[in-house]
Design an enzyme around this catalytic site. Sequence first.
Site, PDB file in Angstrom:
ATOM      1  N   SER A 143      -1.419   1.545  -3.414  1.00  0.00           N
ATOM      2  CA  SER A 143      -0.303   1.756  -2.492  1.00  0.00           C
ATOM      3  C   SER A 143       0.796   0.750  -2.796  1.00  0.00           C
ATOM      4  O   SER A 143       0.559  -0.309  -3.395  1.00  0.00           O
ATOM      5  CB  SER A 143      -0.795   1.568  -1.049  1.00  0.00           C
ATOM      6  N   TYR A 156      -4.427  -1.920   6.338  1.00  0.00           N
ATOM      7  CA  TYR A 156      -4.250  -0.984   5.223  1.00  0.00           C
ATOM      8  C   TYR A 156      -3.774  -1.721   3.971  1.00  0.00           C
ATOM      9  O   TYR A 156      -4.334  -1.547   2.878  1.00  0.00           O
ATOM     10  CB  TYR A 156      -3.244   0.093   5.620  1.00  0.00           C
TER      11      TYR A 156
END
Length: 253
Positions: A143, A156
């Site tokens: 990510s 996250y």
Amino acid sequence: MGLDTFSLQNKLALITGGGTGIGLGIAKAFISANAQVIITGRREEVLKKAVEELGDNANYIVNDISDKSNIPELISHIEHRFGVIDILVNNAGVHLKKWAQDTSDNDFENVINTNLLSVFSLTRECARKMIERKQGAIILISSMTALFGMDRVVAYGTSKTALTGLMNNLVTEYSKHHVRINAIAPGWIESDMLHKALDVDKQRKDKIVNRIAMNHFGQPEDIGNTAIFLASNASKYITGVTIPVDGGAKINF
């Protein structure tokens, strides 16, 4: 080198979370490169619909990747029913948008369990077979939050940053067995999840779009095409890298 270098003919790929979004985009790309694809996820109706769209070279298995105790059985079942797994794409994950001070220990642990611990478990079990065969390609879906800080994604972002450390260390053990492991760091990719998160937060959406040098969101096939490269012989001497597919967001001012 011709286009056949990018072919995945006679390869079997396992894609977790392959029923929607980026996972489905990767599945479509692999099918276009002539791979056989197995997608997993928790919702059978979603997987069934995806396989109908993907065609004859795709199958699905209902599985919750966060339940690590089922992973060895999952791998054995796939290889017994469909053949050896040549390519693993660790795509399944959970997102959490909360300020750090509002993130409980349980919140944090749930994200880490799915996005990191389960990824390691699945990678280890697939690699066990790949090492025996002296070949294999493993792709981690990382990510932008692994490349720079963002507010409200502490769990996250930490889980995705940890994937880099996981990859770096596995490279030192897997490479001598001709098992490659690389990562893709998607930028902001068009999906229902993206719009659900950003359409109710105009300020955050504007900030993101302004950061993207190419000034628009990416498409799932952009990730899929990169995955073809990393899974194919076109990248046979590449291991231990993270490729941002982000329209220049990582470096744009």
